[in-house]
Design an enzyme around this catalytic site. Structure first.
Site, PDB file in Angstrom:
ATOM      1  CG  HIS A  95      42.678  34.892  45.249  1.00 14.90           C
ATOM      2  ND1 HIS A  95      42.408  36.320  45.300  1.00 14.90           N
ATOM      3  CD2 HIS A  95      43.921  34.810  45.034  1.00 14.90           C
ATOM      4  CE1 HIS A  95      43.603  36.916  45.093  1.00 14.90           C
ATOM      5  NE2 HIS A  95      44.605  35.926  45.087  1.00 14.90           N
ATOM      6  CD  GLU A 154      53.779  42.806  46.202  1.00 18.71           C
ATOM      7  OE1 GLU A 154      53.416  41.866  47.173  1.00 18.71           O
ATOM      8  OE2 GLU A 154      53.126  43.226  45.108  1.00 18.71           O
ATOM      9  NE  ARG A 186      55.090  37.719  40.352  1.00 22.16           N
ATOM     10  CZ  ARG A 186      55.013  37.114  39.205  1.00 22.16           C
ATOM     11  NH1 ARG A 186      55.890  35.877  39.173  1.00 22.16           N
ATOM     12  NH2 ARG A 186      54.455  37.567  38.204  1.00 22.16           N
ATOM     13  CB  THR A 227      19.990  46.681  16.241  1.00 23.65           C
ATOM     14  OG1 THR A 227      20.153  47.190  17.481  1.00 23.65           O
ATOM     15  CG2 THR A 227      19.565  45.359  16.187  1.00 23.65           C
ATOM     16  CB  CYS A 236      45.887  37.419  48.242  1.00 23.95           C
ATOM     17  SG  CYS A 236      47.143  36.631  47.587  1.00 23.95           S
ATOM     18  CG  LEU A 264      25.956  45.975  24.732  1.00 19.84           C
ATOM     19  CD1 LEU A 264      25.589  45.555  23.157  1.00 19.84           C
ATOM     20  CD2 LEU A 264      25.214  47.071  25.311  1.00 19.84           C
ATOM     21  N   GLY A 268      45.831  42.521  45.900  1.00 16.80           N
ATOM     22  CA  GLY A 268      46.687  43.475  45.381  1.00 16.80           C
ATOM     23  C   GLY A 268      48.071  43.068  45.069  1.00 16.80           C
ATOM     24  CE  LYS A 300      30.882  39.569  23.590  1.00 15.95           C
ATOM     25  NZ  LYS A 300      31.423  41.013  22.965  1.00 15.95           N
ATOM     26  N   GLY A 301      28.574  37.969  28.508  1.00 16.30           N
ATOM     27  CA  GLY A 301      29.118  37.071  29.558  1.00 16.30           C
ATOM     28  C   GLY A 301      27.774  36.508  30.077  1.00 16.30           C
ATOM     29  CD  GLU A 310      38.997  36.330  45.713  1.00 16.46           C
ATOM     30  OE1 GLU A 310      39.044  35.801  46.893  1.00 16.46           O
ATOM     31  OE2 GLU A 310      39.804  36.999  45.188  1.00 16.46           O
ATOM     32  CB  ILE A 325      41.065  45.816  12.937  1.00 21.93           C
ATOM     33  CG1 ILE A 325      40.569  46.941  11.813  1.00 21.93           C
ATOM     34  CG2 ILE A 325      42.235  45.079  12.328  1.00 21.93           C
ATOM     35  CD1 ILE A 325      41.463  47.878  12.054  1.00 21.93           C
TER      36      ILE A 325
HETATM   37  N1  GLN Z   1      51.236  40.894  45.760  1.00 22.76           N
HETATM   38  C1  GLN Z   1      51.006  39.719  46.566  1.00 22.76           C
HETATM   39  C2  GLN Z   1      51.932  38.557  46.200  1.00 22.76           C
HETATM   40  O1  GLN Z   1      52.279  38.715  44.919  1.00 22.76           O
HETATM   41  C3  GLN Z   1      49.626  39.418  46.923  1.00 22.76           C
HETATM   42  C4  GLN Z   1      48.781  39.017  45.582  1.00 22.76           C
HETATM   43  C5  GLN Z   1      47.424  38.937  45.561  1.00 22.76           C
HETATM   44  O2  GLN Z   1      46.888  39.791  46.618  1.00 22.76           O
HETATM   45  N2  GLN Z   1      46.760  38.306  44.847  1.00 22.76           N
HETATM   46  O3  GLN Z   1      51.915  37.910  46.892  1.00 22.76           O
END
Ligand code: GLN
Length: 538
Positions: free
Chosen positions: A510, A408, A465, A194, A384, A17, A357, A19-20, A512, A151
């Protein structure tokens, strides 16, 4: 010294809903009357933090300066308030149990049976009071995740009851957020759910002071009176939260409804200045009256769920308003982009973001999209994983390292231009073990990054990583493809840029997570500006 006031926000009827947003909007209104406010979120799930959750489960994982992997609501708190949050602002059941069990193993409860009440509830209460006790805040807003009656929420609801008992009703307040559903067949808004959820709260010994009602249609005066009567609150404590065009309208709506006034009265506080939302209104005005429009592609593999890239989408809103430009975000599923359809999918874009990702899925689609943006002069912003893929694309297609990849995706890769960080090689555990939180970065002069920030050294948040493998520095970088930012302590590559291009920037961090309404992020601003310039010049 005046007492610290604690406001609790609970939810009823259904989850999701907002809340944040209500908590952040109230905090904004209190901040705009010169109160020092913070918000914390208590989540009833057993993960120690949301860092191990897939975005499909719980949306984006937000990262703080101190390296906490947190619920995405903390992103809203920071964006609304322009104040940093920390590890202490997000607590989960997993974390609570982890520390109680650790204490038990250390013999701190020796001789006693360790139980939900009092041991778990004491741990929760101690954490609920932690930020208040820092002395930095006048008011602490605590959002309880989930819905009353669940719960797993019970220990939190019991802790709220005890907090009210411990601190007194004059220092505490409960806001209950519920849904007033609209039955299309009979054309009616219904208050029964409600009433039931307020009753459920009461069964746990808590009476709501304020009911905030989410609704698609205006509540009539009769309905408001009915809710007040049946839910045992004053008429002015029934607050309507009607669907709005943007979440950034919610503080204004809450102010119109008098939410802040009722809160201050109940807590016996007087406004410290007349509500000042000038900057907020300026932002909204620019956001709602754009002079231009651009189309930005967001290439990612979680695009089906809006919440997966929450902070990126909000950063674009901030940067769009700053540039008086409406941004249409075109979600592009990286799994379905290939050489055959790239032109069709990408040629109408004025700018492209390749999202963060993990894992292999959709990787080749990202590389194809980046190649398209690089060759066709489409402003590109890689975040990233997006930056890592930009390096691979350049290595493969310009440097001739056709086997270039990230370990990776391909652990035995022959040309690992992206590789696990040295510090990560011995780490086996997955929770909270990435390179996390704020790290410094020195910028190289005369780059798009240096121009955007207009300072030489910055600090940005991380969550990864893998890194650019410095063994390939000389082979990959030249006067066309440059390292625009480096971490001063480790020499890790933080920003890459392609020079023969209007704007092509990849960042290992990041950005963002640091864009707020009053402080839109410099890189997002510059990216939007470049995308707009390109559109206007064509
Ligand atoms: N998977 C990549 C890493 O671990 C990029 C991570 C990400 O995009 N936050 O370095």
């Amino acid at each position: 010294m005046s007492e610290i006031k604690y406001i609790f926000v609970t939810g009823g009827v259904t989850s999701s809903l907002g809340k944040g947003i209500i908590a952040a909007s109230l905090a904004k209104l209190l901040q705009a009357q010169k109160f020092k406010v913070t918000i914390q979120k208590f989540d009833p799930y057993i993960n120690v933090d949301p860092g191990t959750l897939n975005p499909y489960e719980h949306g984006e994982c937000f990262v703080t300066d101190d390296g906490a992997e947190t619920d995405l609501d903390l992103g809203h708190y920071e964006r609304f308030l322009n104040v940093n949050t920390s590890q202490a602002n997000n607590v989960t059941t997993g974390r609570v149990y982890q520390s109680v069990i650790e204490k038990e193993r250390n013999g701190e409860f020796l001789g006693k049976t360790v139980q939900v009440i009092p041991h778990i509830t004491n741990e929760i209460k101690q954490r609920m009071r932690l930020l208040g006790e820092s002395g930095e805040y006048d008011i602490v807003i605590t959002e309880i995740g989930g819905t009353v009656g669940d719960i797993e929420s019970l220990p939190y609801i019991e802790s709220v009851r005890q907090m009210i008992w411990d601190l007194g009703r004059e220092n505490t307040l409960v806001i209950h957020l519920t849904l007033i559903p609209f039955l299309a067949a009979s054309g009616e808004l219904k208050t029964k759910p409600t009433q039931h959820s307020v009753k459920t709260l009461m069964e746990s010994g808590i009476s709501a002071d304020i009911i905030v009602c989410r609704t698609e249609h205006e509540l009539t005066e009769d309905l408001r009176e009915k809710i007040a009567l049946f839910c045992n609150v004053k008429r002015e404590a029934v607050v309507q939260s009607i669907d709005v065009e943007t979440i950034y309208d919610v503080p204004l709506k809450m102010s119109e409804e008098g939410l802040d006034r009722v809160v201050l009265e109940k807590l016996n506080l007087k406004p410290r200045q007349i509500l000042n939302l000038d900057n907020w209104n300026k932002f909204l005005n620019r956001f709602k009256n754009p002079k231009n429009k651009i189309r930005i592609g967001l290439v990612g593999k979680y695009v089906e769920l809006q919440d997966s890239y929450k902070s990126i989408l909000e950063s674009l809103i901030h940067a769009g308003a700053e540039n008086e430009t409406e941004i249409e975000v075109v979600s592009l599923h990286s799994e379905y982009i290939d050489l055959d359809n790239a032109e069709k999918n990408l040629n109408l874009l004025n700018g492209m973001i390749v999202a963060p990702g993990f894992g292999e899925r959709g990787i080749e689609g990202k590389i194809t999209a980046i190649n398209y943006a690089r060759r066709n002069n489409i402003p590109f912003f890689g975040i990233c994983l997006g930056m890592q893929m930009a390096v691979i694309e350049y290595a493969r297609n310009e440097v001739g390292l056709t086997d270039a990849n990230s370990t990776e995706m391909e652990p035995d890769c022959k040309v690992p231009v992206i590789d696990l960080m040295e510090s990560q090689k011995k780490i086996i555990k997955k929770g909270g073990t990435m390179r996390l939180g704020a790290w410094d970065c020195n910028l190289r002069a005369q780059t798009n990054a240096a121009n955007a920030y207009s300072i030489k050294s910055i600090s940005e948040r991380h969550r990864h990583r893998y890194e650019f493998n410095n063994d390939y520095l000389d082979q990959i970088f030249d006067e066309d493809f440059v390292v625009a930012g480096t971490n001063p302590e480790t020499g890790l590559v933080e920003i890459i840029e392609y020079k023969n291009h209007p704007w092509f920037v990849g960042v290992q961090f990041h950005p963002e997570y640091k864009s707020t309404v009053s402080n839109p992020h410099p890189l997002f601003k510059a990216f939007v500006k470049a995308s707009l310039a390109l559109k206007l010049n064509n």
